[in-house]
Each structure stands twice: as C-alpha cells, then as structure tokens.
Write a protein that holds these residues in place. Structure first.
Motif, PDB file in Angstrom:
ATOM      1  N   ALA A  62      -6.284  41.926 -18.681  1.00  0.00           N
ATOM      2  CA  ALA A  62      -5.805  40.865 -19.567  1.00  0.00           C
ATOM      3  C   ALA A  62      -5.341  39.652 -18.758  1.00  0.00           C
ATOM      4  N   LEU A  63      -4.680  39.895 -17.629  1.00  0.00           N
ATOM      5  CA  LEU A  63      -4.242  38.776 -16.788  1.00  0.00           C
ATOM      6  C   LEU A  63      -5.452  37.944 -16.351  1.00  0.00           C
ATOM      7  N   ARG A  64      -6.521  38.606 -15.982  1.00  0.00           N
ATOM      8  CA  ARG A  64      -7.712  37.905 -15.497  1.00  0.00           C
ATOM      9  C   ARG A  64      -8.517  37.272 -16.633  1.00  0.00           C
ATOM     10  N   GLN A  65      -8.648  37.978 -17.752  1.00  0.00           N
ATOM     11  CA  GLN A  65      -9.563  37.564 -18.808  1.00  0.00           C
ATOM     12  C   GLN A  65      -8.884  36.861 -19.974  1.00  0.00           C
ATOM     13  N   GLN A  66      -7.600  37.149 -20.208  1.00  0.00           N
ATOM     14  CA  GLN A  66      -6.835  36.534 -21.304  1.00  0.00           C
ATOM     15  C   GLN A  66      -5.480  36.065 -20.779  1.00  0.00           C
ATOM     16  N   PRO A  67      -5.466  35.173 -19.790  1.00  0.00           N
ATOM     17  CA  PRO A  67      -4.192  34.813 -19.160  1.00  0.00           C
ATOM     18  C   PRO A  67      -3.167  34.216 -20.119  1.00  0.00           C
ATOM     19  N   ASP A  68      -3.603  33.444 -21.111  1.00  0.00           N
ATOM     20  CA  ASP A  68      -2.634  32.891 -22.064  1.00  0.00           C
ATOM     21  C   ASP A  68      -1.922  34.003 -22.823  1.00  0.00           C
ATOM     22  N   GLU A  69      -2.688  34.998 -23.289  1.00  0.00           N
ATOM     23  CA  GLU A  69      -2.096  36.114 -24.018  1.00  0.00           C
ATOM     24  C   GLU A  69      -1.190  36.942 -23.103  1.00  0.00           C
ATOM     25  N   PHE A  70      -1.656  37.198 -21.897  1.00  0.00           N
ATOM     26  CA  PHE A  70      -0.891  37.992 -20.946  1.00  0.00           C
ATOM     27  C   PHE A  70       0.440  37.318 -20.627  1.00  0.00           C
ATOM     28  N   CYS A 162      -0.676  27.340 -23.961  1.00  0.00           N
ATOM     29  CA  CYS A 162      -1.431  27.528 -22.722  1.00  0.00           C
ATOM     30  C   CYS A 162      -0.436  27.791 -21.594  1.00  0.00           C
ATOM     31  N   TYR A 163      -0.721  28.759 -20.748  1.00  0.00           N
ATOM     32  CA  TYR A 163       0.202  29.028 -19.644  1.00  0.00           C
ATOM     33  C   TYR A 163       0.191  27.850 -18.680  1.00  0.00           C
ATOM     34  N   GLY A 164       1.328  27.655 -17.993  1.00  0.00           N
ATOM     35  CA  GLY A 164       1.475  26.483 -17.131  1.00  0.00           C
ATOM     36  C   GLY A 164       1.736  26.830 -15.683  1.00  0.00           C
ATOM     37  N   ASP A 165       2.193  25.832 -14.935  1.00  0.00           N
ATOM     38  CA  ASP A 165       2.424  26.000 -13.494  1.00  0.00           C
ATOM     39  C   ASP A 165       3.502  27.023 -13.185  1.00  0.00           C
ATOM     40  N   GLU A 166       4.351  27.349 -14.176  1.00  0.00           N
ATOM     41  CA  GLU A 166       5.389  28.351 -13.940  1.00  0.00           C
ATOM     42  C   GLU A 166       4.774  29.723 -13.636  1.00  0.00           C
ATOM     43  N   CYS A 167       3.500  29.895 -13.958  1.00  0.00           N
ATOM     44  CA  CYS A 167       2.822  31.166 -13.726  1.00  0.00           C
ATOM     45  C   CYS A 167       2.105  31.205 -12.377  1.00  0.00           C
ATOM     46  N   LEU A 168       2.297  30.150 -11.578  1.00  0.00           N
ATOM     47  CA  LEU A 168       1.667  30.063 -10.267  1.00  0.00           C
ATOM     48  C   LEU A 168       2.719  30.099  -9.174  1.00  0.00           C
ATOM     49  N   CYS A 169       2.404  30.755  -8.071  1.00  0.00           N
ATOM     50  CA  CYS A 169       3.314  30.874  -6.941  1.00  0.00           C
ATOM     51  C   CYS A 169       3.601  29.498  -6.345  1.00  0.00           C
ATOM     52  N   SER A 170       4.875  29.198  -6.130  1.00  0.00           N
ATOM     53  CA  SER A 170       5.252  27.899  -5.567  1.00  0.00           C
ATOM     54  C   SER A 170       4.925  27.809  -4.081  1.00  0.00           C
ATOM     55  N   GLN A 171       4.635  28.946  -3.457  1.00  0.00           N
ATOM     56  CA  GLN A 171       4.317  28.940  -2.025  1.00  0.00           C
ATOM     57  C   GLN A 171       2.823  28.812  -1.743  1.00  0.00           C
ATOM     58  N   LEU A 175      -1.629  33.491  -8.640  1.00  0.00           N
ATOM     59  CA  LEU A 175      -1.113  33.938  -9.925  1.00  0.00           C
ATOM     60  C   LEU A 175       0.070  34.886  -9.726  1.00  0.00           C
ATOM     61  N   LEU A 176       1.051  34.776 -10.607  1.00  0.00           N
ATOM     62  CA  LEU A 176       2.210  35.661 -10.577  1.00  0.00           C
ATOM     63  C   LEU A 176       2.022  36.791 -11.577  1.00  0.00           C
ATOM     64  N   ARG A 177       2.652  37.919 -11.280  1.00  0.00           N
ATOM     65  CA  ARG A 177       2.634  39.047 -12.196  1.00  0.00           C
ATOM     66  C   ARG A 177       4.012  39.688 -12.247  1.00  0.00           C
TER      67      ARG A 177
END
Length: 266
Positions: A62-70, A162-171, A175-177
């Motif tokens: 789901a993270l890979r294929q439906q990131p908004d839902e995840f 839509c998921y945003g930059d908060e879901c991306l690693c600042s370093q 993708l974050l999980r």
C-alpha cells in the motif's frame, strides 16, 4: 470500593493480590482493550473512514502503490495516539511494577505504558511513537509525519487529500514509514525472543484487554501455563484460555487494576 469491584468480589481481589505479591516472575500481557479505556479508537472500528480495509492499508504494498491512502491511515492513527493520555489502568500497572519483578509484553503500538512511566516493556508489534526512513534509516518522532495544515482530514473525506513533504526524510528525501509491524511482516526477532523467554519463566501471568486470538502472540500465555503459572485474565469478552485461567474477570481493566494497587499498597 466501586460497584464493579464489589461485583468482582473482595475475596477474589484479595486472592489475586496475594498471588501477585508472592510471584517471583510476574509477566503482564496487554492488548487493545488496555488502550480503548484511554479513548484510543481501535483502527478497525473506523472502517467507514477508509476507502479500503485496514488490513490492505497497513502493508508495504500500500505504501508503494497507494501512498495517499497509506499515509492518511497512519497520520490519522498517530494524531489520535498523541491526543490521548494513559488511563488509570496504565497508571496502576506502572505503580504495581515498583513492587517487584514485572515485565510488560504488549501487542499495542501506542506507547501508553511508557508514557505512564512503566519500564521493562516488550513491544511485540513495534511503536507508532516513531517513524523511520526506508532509505537511510533515520528515526524521527512520529508527530513529524503529521500535515502542518488543519483541514487534511476533511480533504481526505472530500477526496482531495495528497501526502506531502512531511512523509519524506529531511536528511535524504526517502519515504518514511511507521516503526510498526505491517501485515505480512514478521515480529521483531529480539522482541519475540524476549517475550518467549519471559513467558516461559513466569509463575504468574496476567492478560489485560486481549482477545487471545491473534497469532503468534496468543501462544505466549500458553507457554506460561505449560510452566505451571497462575493465569489472571481481565477482559470485557471471553477468551479461548478462560477455562485454563485461575481467575477470569470480565470488567474494566482500570477499575480492577486500581483495586489491586490500592490493596497492595494498603
């Protein structure tokens, strides 16, 4: 003594307290019912909010294929987690831990035991208090995953999320999980090995708020029974191990643990 505890019975509480105080190796096993008394919703109960079932969302696919839902699914759960506090059951258990050798094994990912100042907590399914990068493995407080605008939940309901930059690693931008066990993943080896070791060595085993139907975690109290441990189950509904338990109490966990704590410290 409140009405619920009067129904349980003074003699039963006294017998439990005596066994608790005399235990040389006490293990407490907690499930979702431990946290619902804090007002933390079981994510399955919010099924109407999700476009697909939670079992399909809590996966790497789901993270890979439906990131908004995840990401919405976990942002919603994380927001609810940090919006509640440990209940009287968590507080009573942390206080009782000061009386002797107690290990807490939990199926929960909310960290409410630790927030109540409990120690020696084995988290079988990980923790929603932290998130990590899939690329560089950097770890963050899970609140970093929450959107920085107030209408994100309504946007989801309206189909505009839509998921945003908060879901991306600042370093590194990966993708974050969440630091939890997703469906299809194995339990952490270290946590499972510790849980098995403690369960096998227990002489008094306490189950709090677990249906004891989720495998392999439901195997743990059976290990204690094989070792001759006394078993106390406090759960609102029946469990498959009720017939093997020394005591079964279908009542509020917080009320019963508070009564045990008060008797223990009196």
């Amino acid at each position: 003594m409140n009405k619920e505890i009067m129904e349980v019975g003074r003699d039963k509480i006294a017998a439990i307290v005596k066994a608790w105080a005399n235990a040389k190796k006490l293990v407490v096993f907690t499930g979702a019912g431990m946290s619902t008394e804090s007002g933390l919703p079981d994510f399955r109960s919010a099924r109407g909010l999700w476009k697909v079932g939670p079992e399909s969302l809590a996966t790497m696919a789901a993270l890979r294929q439906q990131p908004d839902e995840f990401y919405f699914f976990y942002q919603w759960r994380i927001a609810k987690l940090w919006d509640v506090a440990p209940n009287q059951g968590h507080q009573a258990l942390a206080a009782l831990q000061q009386k002797g050798n107690m290990v807490i094994i939990t199926q929960n990912v909310d960290g409410l035991h630790q927030r109540a100042n409990a120690e020696n907590v084995v988290e079988l399914h990980g923790s929603l208090r932290t998130i990590r990068c899939l690329n560089c493995y950097a770890v963050y407080d899970s609140r970093e995953l929450l959107p920085q605008y107030s209408t994100w939940e309504e946007d989801y309901r309206q189909g505009n999320y839509c998921y945003g930059d908060e879901c991306l690693c600042s370093q590194c931008g990966g993708l974050l999980r969440p630091d939890v066990v997703l469906f299809g993943e194995n339990l952490p080896d270290k946590a499972w090995e510790e849980a098995v070791k403690h369960s096998r060595n227990a002489d008094f085993y306490v189950v709090l708020g677990s249906s004891l139907v989720v495998s392999p975690a439901n195997y743990l109290p059976q290990l204690a029974l094989q070792n001759g441990a006394k078993l106390l189950i406090i759960n609102q509904e029946p469990t498959p191990l009720d017939s093997s338990a020394t005591w079964v109490i279908n009542s509020s966990i917080g009320s019963v643990l508070s009564a045990i704590k008060d008797k223990m410290f009196s």
